[in-house]
Design a protein around this motif. Structure first.
Motif: not given
Length: 319
Positions: A176, A178-179, A182, A232, A255, A295, A303, A305-307, A309
């Motif tokens: 993803t 965002i994943g 990080y 996304d 996550l 998770d 949280v 779902r887009s956060w 990985y």
């Protein structure tokens, strides 16, 4: 492999590597041919209960168990065969075909299948032009492949073409947006920390030879070329629907498990092979399992779902 398929090229020239920086498909071939012989070791891939359960659980999480076993399955971007071969061992599919842009990966996947006694054939193939007839397969799968394909929608149209009416596709292990941010940051920080601290005389035995570290750094630079997309979840669903899929759906996972897993993998790659031992391997695996449970059973309820990985995409071909 077909006799018309190209031979693996595990030792690319400097000129080929330079050209690959401007040709993503060539970069994928060179990078994965170079990785083919050591890929399973690098990513702790096995064909035993651990990875068989992992593959089956990913499939089950995305698409459930209805339809098992599928008679004939195709894997796109198979690499060494991790996803399809473990799914076949879990009873998800009976016969298999592996495809990859990299001749080295197809060759390794077929060796793995032969060793496991699985009914599998393989071809070097571009996911945007799958070399099989219409309505050939009951199932198409892939793991960590869509983010390597320049035109994902075109590839999904090809997937639907080679599926029989009502057939299903399942793609797992896609990063993803965002994943990926990080995970890569944590990996880079870990690499810098480990390669710096192991310069100390007291920790020198934990340092890989400099030429191996330099080779890993060059591979990482090429990896940045072959990794084309991050996703996304909602946009990936929309892409599948535009391609013609029915019931397109994306679920996500990992996550805290990804925040733990990426530094661990990076640390393992930075120290000499075999240095950490079986105890470390079991610690890393059990810790990842516990965090994955957290998770899935706690954080997924709160949280977005887009956060997370990993994105997993499934859908079917209209009957």
């Amino acid at each position: 492999m077909s006799t018309s398929d190209p031979a693996p090229n595990p030792h690319a020239t400097a000129e080929q590597v330079a050209a690959a920086r401007h040709d993503r498909k060539l970069a994928n071939v060179l990078y994965h041919d170079w990785e083919a012989g050591t890929y399973d070791e690098k990513w702790s891939i096995s064909y035993d209960e651990r990875c068989t359960s992992y593959a089956a659980d990913r499939f089950r999480y995305a698409a459930g168990e209805l339809g098992w076993p599928y008679e004939r399955a195709l894997e796109l971007g198979s690499g060494t065969g991790f996803f399809l071969l473990n799914l076949m061992q879990a009873g998800v599919a009976t016969r298999g075909s592996v495809t990859d842009l990299s001749p080295g990966m197809v060759q390794t996947a077929l060796r793995n299948a032969e060793r496991l006694g699985l009914d599998v054939d393989g071809r070097v193939a571009d996911a945007e032009r799958i070399p099989y007839d219409d309505a050939t397969f009951d199932l198409v799968v892939g793991h960590a492949v869509l983010h390597h394909i320049p035109d994902v929608e075109l590839a999904l149209r090809e997937v639907l073409r080679v599926l029989r009416p009502g057939g299903r596709f399942v793609f797992a292990g896609e990063p993803t947006r965002i994943g990926d941010r990080y995970a890569r940051r944590l990996g880079a920080l870990t690499w810098k920390a480990v390669t710096t601290i192991t310069r100390l005389p007291a920790l020198r035995e934990w340092r890989r030879p400099q030429e191996e570290l330099d080779e890993s750094s060059r591979a990482a630079a090429l990896e940045a070329v072959v990794d084309i997309h991050v996703f996304d979840p909602a946009a990936l669903e929309a892409t599948a629907r535009r391609a013609g899929a029915r019931d397109a759906r994306v679920v996500t996972e990992e996550l805290t498990a990804a925040m733990f897993g990426w530094p661990v993998r990076t640390f393992e790659a930075a120290v000499p092979p075999g240095k950490l031992g079986w105890g470390w391997a079991m610690f890393a695996y059990r810790s990842w399992q516990r965090l994955s449970w957290l998770d899935a059973n706690v954080l997924a309820r709160a949280v977005p779902r887009s956060w997370f990985y990993n994105a997993l995409l499934t859908g079917t071909k209209p009957a």
